[in-house]
Design a protein around this motif. Structure first.
Motif, PDB file in Angstrom:
ATOM      1  N   LEU A 108      93.445  -0.783  -2.165  1.00 26.64           N
ATOM      2  CA  LEU A 108      94.393  -1.316  -1.230  1.00 26.64           C
ATOM      3  C   LEU A 108      94.261  -0.059  -0.296  1.00 26.64           C
ATOM      4  O   LEU A 108      94.328  -0.311   0.926  1.00 26.64           O
ATOM      5  CB  LEU A 108      95.777  -1.246  -1.873  1.00 26.64           C
ATOM      6  N   GLY A 109      94.425   1.053  -0.634  1.00 26.51           N
ATOM      7  CA  GLY A 109      94.351   2.328   0.102  1.00 26.51           C
ATOM      8  C   GLY A 109      93.208   2.408   0.882  1.00 26.51           C
ATOM      9  O   GLY A 109      93.315   2.609   2.424  1.00 26.51           O
ATOM     10  N   GLU A 110      91.997   2.085   0.419  1.00 26.04           N
ATOM     11  CA  GLU A 110      90.774   2.080   1.346  1.00 26.04           C
ATOM     12  C   GLU A 110      90.824   1.057   2.279  1.00 26.04           C
ATOM     13  O   GLU A 110      90.422   1.110   3.318  1.00 26.04           O
ATOM     14  CB  GLU A 110      89.758   1.850   0.362  1.00 26.04           C
ATOM     15  N   ALA A 111      91.283  -0.043   1.887  1.00 30.98           N
ATOM     16  CA  ALA A 111      91.387  -1.133   3.065  1.00 30.98           C
ATOM     17  C   ALA A 111      92.243  -0.841   4.083  1.00 30.98           C
ATOM     18  O   ALA A 111      92.256  -1.074   5.175  1.00 30.98           O
ATOM     19  CB  ALA A 111      91.741  -2.472   2.257  1.00 30.98           C
ATOM     20  N   ARG A 112      93.546  -0.218   3.771  1.00 27.52           N
ATOM     21  CA  ARG A 112      94.415   0.166   4.691  1.00 27.52           C
ATOM     22  C   ARG A 112      93.830   1.243   5.691  1.00 27.52           C
ATOM     23  O   ARG A 112      94.256   1.195   6.964  1.00 27.52           O
ATOM     24  CB  ARG A 112      95.676   0.791   4.215  1.00 27.52           C
ATOM     25  N   VAL A 113      93.065   2.007   5.120  1.00 29.23           N
ATOM     26  CA  VAL A 113      92.160   3.046   6.136  1.00 29.23           C
ATOM     27  C   VAL A 113      91.305   2.419   7.080  1.00 29.23           C
ATOM     28  O   VAL A 113      91.345   2.508   8.350  1.00 29.23           O
ATOM     29  CB  VAL A 113      91.582   4.015   5.208  1.00 29.23           C
TER      30      VAL A 113
ATOM     31  N   ARG B  77      86.823 -10.103   1.375  1.00 28.50           N
ATOM     32  CA  ARG B  77      87.179  -9.918   2.629  1.00 28.50           C
ATOM     33  C   ARG B  77      86.614  -8.445   3.322  1.00 28.50           C
ATOM     34  O   ARG B  77      86.536  -8.195   4.404  1.00 28.50           O
ATOM     35  CB  ARG B  77      88.517 -10.112   2.664  1.00 28.50           C
ATOM     36  N   TYR B  78      86.850  -7.294   2.400  1.00 25.59           N
ATOM     37  CA  TYR B  78      86.365  -6.011   2.653  1.00 25.59           C
ATOM     38  C   TYR B  78      84.950  -5.960   3.082  1.00 25.59           C
ATOM     39  O   TYR B  78      84.315  -5.377   4.382  1.00 25.59           O
ATOM     40  CB  TYR B  78      86.645  -5.054   1.619  1.00 25.59           C
ATOM     41  N   GLU B  79      84.152  -6.660   2.183  1.00 20.42           N
ATOM     42  CA  GLU B  79      82.720  -6.601   2.338  1.00 20.42           C
ATOM     43  C   GLU B  79      82.285  -7.226   3.914  1.00 20.42           C
ATOM     44  O   GLU B  79      81.309  -7.017   4.308  1.00 20.42           O
ATOM     45  CB  GLU B  79      82.206  -7.432   1.242  1.00 20.42           C
ATOM     46  N   ARG B  80      83.230  -8.287   4.171  1.00 24.19           N
ATOM     47  CA  ARG B  80      82.706  -8.918   5.562  1.00 24.19           C
ATOM     48  C   ARG B  80      83.535  -8.133   6.806  1.00 24.19           C
ATOM     49  O   ARG B  80      83.347  -8.805   7.939  1.00 24.19           O
ATOM     50  CB  ARG B  80      83.553 -10.269   5.400  1.00 24.19           C
ATOM     51  N   GLY B  81      84.162  -7.149   6.306  1.00 22.15           N
ATOM     52  CA  GLY B  81      84.836  -6.292   7.610  1.00 22.15           C
ATOM     53  C   GLY B  81      86.014  -6.960   8.039  1.00 22.15           C
ATOM     54  O   GLY B  81      86.510  -6.376   9.054  1.00 22.15           O
ATOM     55  N   GLU B  82      86.895  -7.812   7.136  1.00 18.01           N
ATOM     56  CA  GLU B  82      88.054  -8.308   7.534  1.00 18.01           C
ATOM     57  C   GLU B  82      89.243  -7.444   6.792  1.00 18.01           C
ATOM     58  O   GLU B  82      89.780  -7.866   5.664  1.00 18.01           O
ATOM     59  CB  GLU B  82      88.166  -9.804   6.838  1.00 18.01           C
ATOM     60  N   PHE B  83      89.292  -6.310   7.275  1.00 14.56           N
ATOM     61  CA  PHE B  83      89.903  -5.244   6.513  1.00 14.56           C
ATOM     62  C   PHE B  83      91.756  -5.656   6.470  1.00 14.56           C
ATOM     63  O   PHE B  83      92.254  -5.323   5.557  1.00 14.56           O
ATOM     64  CB  PHE B  83      89.661  -3.824   7.308  1.00 14.56           C
ATOM     65  N   ALA B  84      92.131  -6.255   7.635  1.00 14.29           N
ATOM     66  CA  ALA B  84      93.540  -6.656   7.496  1.00 14.29           C
ATOM     67  C   ALA B  84      93.755  -7.630   6.741  1.00 14.29           C
ATOM     68  O   ALA B  84      94.564  -7.723   5.656  1.00 14.29           O
ATOM     69  CB  ALA B  84      93.932  -7.139   8.727  1.00 14.29           C
ATOM     70  N   GLU B  85      92.908  -8.571   6.299  1.00 15.77           N
ATOM     71  CA  GLU B  85      92.915  -9.789   5.491  1.00 15.77           C
ATOM     72  C   GLU B  85      92.559  -9.059   4.056  1.00 15.77           C
ATOM     73  O   GLU B  85      93.370  -9.414   3.263  1.00 15.77           O
ATOM     74  CB  GLU B  85      91.709 -10.716   5.549  1.00 15.77           C
ATOM     75  N   ALA B  86      91.734  -7.985   3.928  1.00 13.22           N
ATOM     76  CA  ALA B  86      91.595  -7.371   2.696  1.00 13.22           C
ATOM     77  C   ALA B  86      92.785  -6.689   2.164  1.00 13.22           C
ATOM     78  O   ALA B  86      93.208  -6.618   1.003  1.00 13.22           O
ATOM     79  CB  ALA B  86      90.327  -6.230   2.779  1.00 13.22           C
ATOM     80  N   VAL B  87      93.584  -6.097   3.161  1.00 11.11           N
ATOM     81  CA  VAL B  87      94.884  -5.396   2.822  1.00 11.11           C
ATOM     82  C   VAL B  87      95.880  -6.540   2.117  1.00 11.11           C
ATOM     83  O   VAL B  87      96.518  -6.126   1.295  1.00 11.11           O
ATOM     84  CB  VAL B  87      95.574  -4.700   4.132  1.00 11.11           C
ATOM     85  N   THR B  88      96.042  -7.675   2.961  1.00 16.49           N
ATOM     86  CA  THR B  88      96.756  -8.584   2.434  1.00 16.49           C
ATOM     87  C   THR B  88      96.508  -9.181   1.126  1.00 16.49           C
ATOM     88  O   THR B  88      97.328  -9.080  -0.043  1.00 16.49           O
ATOM     89  CB  THR B  88      96.813  -9.748   3.256  1.00 16.49           C
TER      90      THR B  88
END
Length: 297
Positions: free
Chosen positions: A90-95, A60-71
């Motif tokens: 998790l911290g980086e995704a929240r940033v 999810r992070y790699e696709r730019g889907e950061f909110a979903e990566a946080v979950t």
């Protein structure tokens, strides 16, 4: 988000650390062989498998889907709370998911938890140094990044980005770093891979007005749009003053162009390009590439 807060949130490029080599792989499968839908189905089918949720978070992070990566990463930390890498991811995704705050409290909590588990977690250490830089303690941030560099294995995926961050923050704030980077090299032993020049699209996309303080960030949340813009313009003016004193700072000119463009000041962005070219004719190709990415002609 107001335009000024957009500029503040772009004060530093955060994607300096990469956990690809450290990630366990669920079921022995390479994540590239699976689609997002595959990874989501696998995680849903194995709700207690922390590795499945970690792989989903990474994808999810790699696709730019950061909110979903946080979950996804949050679920992974619930299932395996003793893994520092999960907390720092998790911290980086929240940033990256934060629309207003460049370092939200929830991200800092995750980074601090990672360091409780592993005091040498590189990503958490990097971001807590970012916190110092945003608070105006540029020297302290550089010292922390240098300590991290001294412990970084030669050839690590984040090595060049980390060295580049030290160089750029030093240039913007008139703090010499070349000898200190060399000392970090000697402290760890081995060959140091010098930071490669940042590609134009990366710098233009990732850098902006440097160093709002924690108080400025907090104050911006209560400001009207006009007051936010005034604060952002003050930061731009500060950067411009530093460039008058040090016109050879090509990175700083790229940041100024981006900041002017973000504020909608197209004419001033063009002037920044012209001034940068006049001061740095040897870097003309780089500067024009930066301007082109930003739509400045």
């Amino acid at each position: 988000m107001g335009v000024a807060l957009a500029v503040v949130a772009a004060a530093i490029g955060y994607r300096a650390l990469d956990d690809r080599e450290a990630r366990p792989v669920a079921g022995g499968e390479e994540p590239a062989a699976l689609t997002i839908e595959d990874l989501q189905r696998r995680a849903d089918a194995a709700p207690d498998d922390s590795v499945a949720w970690q792989e989903l978070g990474f994808a999810r992070y790699e696709r730019g889907e950061f909110a979903e990566a946080v979950t996804a990463y949050a679920r992974a930390t619930e299932l395996d709370p003793d893994q520092a890498i999960l907390w720092s991811a998790l911290g980086e995704a929240r940033v990256m998911a934060s629309a207003r705050d460049p370092l939200p409290v929830e991200a800092l909590i995750a980074f601090e938890q990672a360091l409780k588990i592993d005091p040498d977690d590189p990503r958490a250490g990097y971001f807590l140094a970012v916190k110092r830089d945003l608070a105006g303690d540029h020297e302290g941030a550089i010292a922390d990044w240098l300590a991290l560099l001294a412990k970084t294995p030669p050839g690590a995926p984040w090595e060049s980005d980390l060295a580049r961050t030290i160089e750029q923050v030093g240039k913007v704030n008139d703090i010499p770093t070349e000898a200190r980077i060399k000392a970090a090299q000697e402290a760890r032993g081995g060959t140091f891979a010098a930071a490669a020049p940042a590609p134009a699209p990366t710098l233009a996309a990732a850098q902006g007005i440097p160093g709002p303080s924690a108080d400025q960030i907090a104050a911006a949340r209560t400001m009207s749009p006009g007051q936010q813009r005034e604060m952002a313009e003050g930061m731009v003016a500060s950067l411009e003053s530093k460039l008058k004193a040090n016109p050879a700072n090509v990175d700083g000119w790229a940041m100024l162009m981006r900041s002017r463009a973000t504020l909608g000041q197209t004419d001033l962005a063009r002037k920044a390009l012209a001034d940068a070219l006049a001061a740095n004719p040897g870097a003309a190709q780089r500067l024009r590439s930066e301007a082109e990415v930003l739509g400045i002609r």
